[in-house]
Enzyme design. Structure first.
Site, PDB file in Angstrom:
ATOM      1  CE  LYS A   1      -1.930  -1.626   3.788  1.00  0.00           C
ATOM      2  NZ  LYS A   1      -3.033  -1.453   3.699  1.00  0.00           N
ATOM      3  NE  ARG A   2       1.969   6.750  -2.426  1.00  0.00           N
ATOM      4  CZ  ARG A   2       1.684   7.783  -3.157  1.00  0.00           C
ATOM      5  NH1 ARG A   2       1.120   7.781  -4.083  1.00  0.00           N
ATOM      6  NH2 ARG A   2       2.556   8.829  -2.561  1.00  0.00           N
TER       7      ARG A   2
ATOM      8  CB  THR B   1      -9.745  -1.053  -1.874  1.00  0.00           C
ATOM      9  OG1 THR B   1      -8.773   0.183  -2.218  1.00  0.00           O
ATOM     10  CG2 THR B   1     -11.108   0.105  -1.563  1.00  0.00           C
TER      11      THR B   1
ATOM     12  CE  LYS C   1      -8.034  -3.533  -4.733  1.00  0.00           C
ATOM     13  NZ  LYS C   1      -7.214  -2.221  -5.101  1.00  0.00           N
TER      14      LYS C   1
HETATM   15  C1  26W Z   1      -3.219  15.816  -3.456  1.00  0.00           C
HETATM   16  C2  26W Z   1      -3.609  15.423  -1.949  1.00  0.00           C
HETATM   17  C3  26W Z   1      -4.355  14.125  -1.788  1.00  0.00           C
HETATM   18  C4  26W Z   1      -4.401  13.185  -2.683  1.00  0.00           C
HETATM   19  C5  26W Z   1      -5.023  12.177  -2.455  1.00  0.00           C
HETATM   20  C6  26W Z   1      -4.970  14.309  -0.880  1.00  0.00           C
HETATM   21  C7  26W Z   1      -5.706  13.001  -0.389  1.00  0.00           C
HETATM   22  C8  26W Z   1      -5.964  11.883  -1.353  1.00  0.00           C
HETATM   23  C9  26W Z   1      -6.850  10.634  -1.165  1.00  0.00           C
HETATM   24  C10 26W Z   1      -7.895  11.085  -0.390  1.00  0.00           C
HETATM   25  C11 26W Z   1      -5.986   9.632  -0.443  1.00  0.00           C
HETATM   26  C12 26W Z   1      -6.697   8.383  -0.721  1.00  0.00           C
HETATM   27  O1  26W Z   1      -6.404   7.743  -1.836  1.00  0.00           O
HETATM   28  N1  26W Z   1      -7.431   7.957   0.275  1.00  0.00           N
HETATM   29  C13 26W Z   1      -7.899   6.709   0.305  1.00  0.00           C
HETATM   30  O2  26W Z   1      -8.919   6.366  -0.383  1.00  0.00           O
HETATM   31  C14 26W Z   1      -9.558   5.021  -0.544  1.00  0.00           C
HETATM   32  C15 26W Z   1     -10.829   4.888  -1.323  1.00  0.00           C
HETATM   33  O3  26W Z   1     -11.983   5.546  -0.724  1.00  0.00           O
HETATM   34  C16 26W Z   1      -9.717   4.472   0.904  1.00  0.00           C
HETATM   35  O4  26W Z   1      -9.872   3.179   0.911  1.00  0.00           O
HETATM   36  C17 26W Z   1      -8.489   4.549   1.563  1.00  0.00           C
HETATM   37  O5  26W Z   1      -8.487   4.314   3.038  1.00  0.00           O
HETATM   38  C18 26W Z   1      -8.227   6.011   1.667  1.00  0.00           C
HETATM   39  O6  26W Z   1      -6.778   6.386   2.374  1.00  0.00           O
END
Ligand code: 26W
Length: 822
Positions: A551-552, A661, A665
């Site tokens: 994951k990230r 998510t 998986k």
């Molecule tokens: C540019 C700044 C930025 C970029 C991406 C701020 C926030 C985000 C996203 C909100 C981060 C993200 O991917 N969040 C993830 O979203 C998924 C789908 O709903 C969730 O399953 C994850 O828990 C959540 O971290």
């Protein structure tokens, strides 16, 4: 050249073979014998595209005739991955393509590997959008995904000397067989300058001075669903300069400047921002945001007008626009602008339409991810939008004074504009008719905590809609052997209607089924071991427990806790020979990209690689532990990793992971989860039952309570009483891992002392002991093969709820109200 086979093909296979050869001839001017595998890939993709296009024309007509309502899903990220195999699967042509390619001397998997991942996303939010578009199409719901055609997707990660380095992901180098350019649908997007408003003949007009125009040109990727007749599309906008070259500058000999100007326009769609859960307030990002939403909204209104004429009040009946996190929020004031300035509507009329058209999903409660823009920057780049946002805020303030009279702290917290910043989440909450979180727990936190004031105001409906994943990619396509085994028992309806997966539960104790299930997992592990050997040069034992965290990289996801536990295990193996003897071998596998500016996350990657180096080469522990970091984690690598996992690590600090998510998986592919009660883990527990999942650690409310009183004493106590943890922590700075023993000091420091005197922000220290015990129990249980396989099967069989088809059903029933196209 590939060696062609001479097996018998059916008539339709012969026809396909001809098509592919034809594409090689006509597209590349080559005969088959001269074609490179890349050319063969493109030829295949083009034949698939042709099949989709045939359906497309029909489906387009039907949608038009029905006058159907349409969804526009606006997202800055669509993490599509590869499309060849999923498209072929959706068209039910997998066997056909396999046979024909074999006949031509290739194999489908080998050809499919040549496609570059469309990596137009960072992580969960982007992949979710990709799963959604698959489900929408499979469920015959008319929808368009809208995003930017980034020339560079998320960076390619290369590990050099244990460190993450970033390389550009030039995914379009070999062209993109799936897209169709639509230059005739190009629109203009204006930035900067000054705006003068005026009344001319009783009509409001807006004049722009010195503004800078950029062209937005769309590319469409048609998408088919599984066993479905409709075709939806992903629309990708690319920025272009309005003048091919500044001829004046060019003729004056200023060739370089002329080229530079052109480049400047095109820079907008150049690169995806690699930030995940963190916003930086960069000018170019703001421009990207306006670019996408302005282009998309112009197109939406044009399409609406073509179909429905100028009765704008009908927009909410025909159009629903979904905002994927706050990034596309400017679509709201942009629609106000287009309706008022270009269609002549008054504020009230336009506002009524807008507030019935937009819905918003929040994907994170991390405060650093909540977008805000410096007011000056906003005003300078988007002068007209700024005026509209100011008016939105003025009216909001009046409303808040009525709802929460005199409560100035609340007004400030809820304002769109305050402290010289524009708050995007508040803009959404003030204007969207529906707001949702992505799991039950996350939605509770939105309602009770970060969005409580808006929730109580009843401005919009709040929904809890738990995320899901498309079963077509995340099992049918990536784990064909398991898919076949399941279908051999319960039929294949479950691929499209996931509730049928439940029927598998009755095979959890079936001896023969268990044996086959275990064999497939083992084969997937063998394949991954080969991949690891080839890419990392590390020998791993497919009989060891594969424990995977991919994951990230983020502190709240707590890769650090995993690392400290590995160190503690390693220490114990070195010290205790009886323990070493009976220890069941384990392979710890990581995959993670860190945001390039997130220094601490990058240091954790270095740490993982360093402990890997130390442990993998220490012959004293007799290969009982291996640590592997898989480079360049992304959709296609996930497809290999997830199906080979025994243990799925979902260990975020409770309350921080909105849903997750990846967790779903792994579950679907028969891995057993070790996790906290966070995000969708809570619902996984509900589905699979407590006997089939390992839950540990503080709960969300306990975490929230502890954050408030900082907990320095608690951390100190644990540090002195838990020797295994203390040793692992000390090893971060005592030269055990690397000779430069100050290298990891920041990690040590932040856990024990914190950045501002608050130690252990993410409760790594406080959850460690329970984590360790749970891990230990899992190793014991794993050795009871019979029990473990039963658990694994129960995980697969209980995963039906997490199909994104169910998620899309929830969105549609509550928010979108689209009708399936017949
Ligand atoms: C540019 C700044 C930025 C970029 C991406 C701020 C926030 C985000 C996203 C909100 C981060 C993200 O991917 N969040 C993830 O979203 C998924 C789908 O709903 C969730 O399953 C994850 O828990 C959540 O971290």
């Amino acid at each position: 050249m590939a060696q062609a086979k001479t097996s018998k093909l059916t008539a339709s296979e012969e026809a396909l073979k001809k098509e592919i050869i034809g594409k090689v001839n006509r597209h590349f001017g080559k005969v088959m014998e001269e074609a490179t595998p890349h050319m063969v890939y493109t030829a295949c993709a083009l034949t698939v595209r042709d099949k989709i296009m045939e359906q497309w024309a029909k489906s387009h007509q039907t949608v038009k005739k029905m006058g159907a309502k349409k969804l526009y899903y606006l997202s800055f990220e669509f993490l599509m991955g590869r499309l060849l195999c999923t498209n072929i699967l959706n068209l039910l042509q997998t066997d056909t393509y396999q046979h024909v390619l074999e006949d031509l001397g290739y194999s489908l998997p080998e050809i499919a590997e040549l496609e570059n991942d469309a990596g137009l996303g960072n992580g969960g939010l982007g992949r979710l959008a990709a799963c959604f578009i698959d489900s929408l199409t499979t469920m015959d719901l008319p929808a368009y995904g809208c995003t930017i055609r980034y020339e560079y997707g998320l960076f390619r990660q290369k590990i050099v000397d244990g460190y993450q380095t970033e390389l550009p992901d030039s995914w379009l180098d070999h062209g993109n067989a799936w897209e169709i350019a639509r230059p005739e649908e190009t629109v203009e997007v204006k930035f900067g300058g000054e705006v003068y408003t005026d009344w001319v003949d009783g009509k409001f007009v807006c004049n722009y001075n010195n503004s800078h125009t950029i062209l937005a040109m769309p590319y469409d990727v048609p998408l088919c669903g599984y066993k479905s007749k409709i075709v939806n599309k992903l629309r990708l906008w690319s920025s272009k300069s309005p003048d091919h070259l500044d001829m004046k500058a060019f003729n004056q000999g200023d060739y370089v400047r002329a080229i530079e100007e052109k480049e400047l326009a095109e820079v907008i769609s150049k690169v995806l921002y690699p930030e995940d859960n963190h916003t930086e307030g960069k000018e170019l990002r703001l421009k990207q945001q306006y670019f996408l939403v302005s282009a998309t909204l112009q197109w939406i209104l044009k399409e609406f007008e073509e179909r429905n004429g100028q009765d704008w009040s009908k927009i909410p009946e025909k159009v629903v626009i979904h905002i994927n996190d706050t990034h596309p929020t400017m679509a709201i004031p942009e629609m106000m602008r287009l309706l008022m300035d270009e269609r002549g509507l008054g504020w009230e009329e336009a506002w009524d339409i807008v507030t019935h058209t937009f819905a918003y999903t929040n994907h994170t409660v991390m405060s650093e991810a909540l977008e805000k823009w410096p007011l000056d920057m906003f005003r300078k780049i988007l002068p007209r939008l700024y005026m509209i946002v100011e008016e939105m805020n003025r009216r909001l303030m009046e409303q808040l004074e009525r709802v929460y009279p005199g409560d100035h702290a609340k007004h400030k917290y809820m304002a769109i504009i305050s402290d010289n910043q524009v708050f995007m989440a508040n803009m959404c909450l003030a204007s969207c008719f529906a707001v949702n979180g992505v799991s039950k727990l996350h939605t509770d936190i939105l309602k009770k905590d970060i969005f409580a004031d808006y929730y109580n105001m009843n401005n919009s409906e709040f929904y809890a809609i738990t995320n899901g994943i498309t079963f077509r990619r995340w099992i049918a396509n990536c784990n064909p052997a398991l898919t076949e085994l399941i279908s051999s028992k319960i039929g294949n309806e479950w691929i499209k209607d996931a509730k049928h997966l439940d029927k598998l539960k009755k095979y959890a104790k079936d001896k023969e089924f268990k044996k086959q299930f275990a064999e497939i997992k083992h084969q997937n592990k063998v394949n991954l071991a080969e991949y690891i050997k080839e890419h990392n040069g590390i020998e791993v034992d497919p009989d060891s427990i594969f424990d995977v965290q991919c994951k990230r990289l983020h502190e709240y996801k707590r890769q650090m806790m995993n690392v400290l536990h590995i160190l503690a295990e390693y220490n114990r193996l070195l010290e205790d020979s009886a323990y070493l003897e009976k220890y069941y071998p384990k392979t710890y596998i990581f995959g993670a990209k860190a945001a390039p500016g997130y220094t601490r996350a990058k240091l954790i990657i270095k740490l993982i690689n360093s402990i890997g180096e130390m442990i993998n080469n220490d012959t004293r522990i007799k290969d009982k532990i291996k640590v592997v970091f898989i480079e360049n984690y992304g959709v296609s690598i996930a497809e290999k990793l997830i199906i080979a996992a025994d243990i799925s690590e979902q260990i975020s600090t409770a309350g921080k992971e909105a849903s997750g998510t990846g967790n779903m998986k792994f579950m679907l592919n028969g891995a057993v989860t070790i996790g906290t009660l966070d995000g969708a883990n809570v619902e996984m527990l509900e589905q699979v039952g407590e006997d089939n999942i390992y839950i540990f650690g503080l709960k969300a409310d306990e975490v929230a309570a502890r954050v408030k009183f900082a907990g320095a004493d608690e951390v100190k106590d644990i540090y002195s009483s838990n020797t295994a943890l203390r040793r692992a922590l000390e090893q971060l700075i005592d030269g055990t891992i690397v000779p430069e023993h100050q290298m990891f000091r920041d990690l040590y420091q932040t856990l024990l002392f914190g950045d501002y005197g608050f130690p252990d922000t993410y409760m790594v220290i406080r959850d460690f002991e329970e984590y360790m015990k749970t891990q230990e129990q899992m190793s014991i249980d794993y050795q009871n093969r019979d029990k473990w396989i039963e658990m694994a099967i129960m995980n697969t069989a209980s995963a039906g709820f997490f199909s994104s088809d169910r998620t899309i059903g929830n969105y549609n029933d509550n928010i979108w109200h689209l009708k399936p196209i017949k």
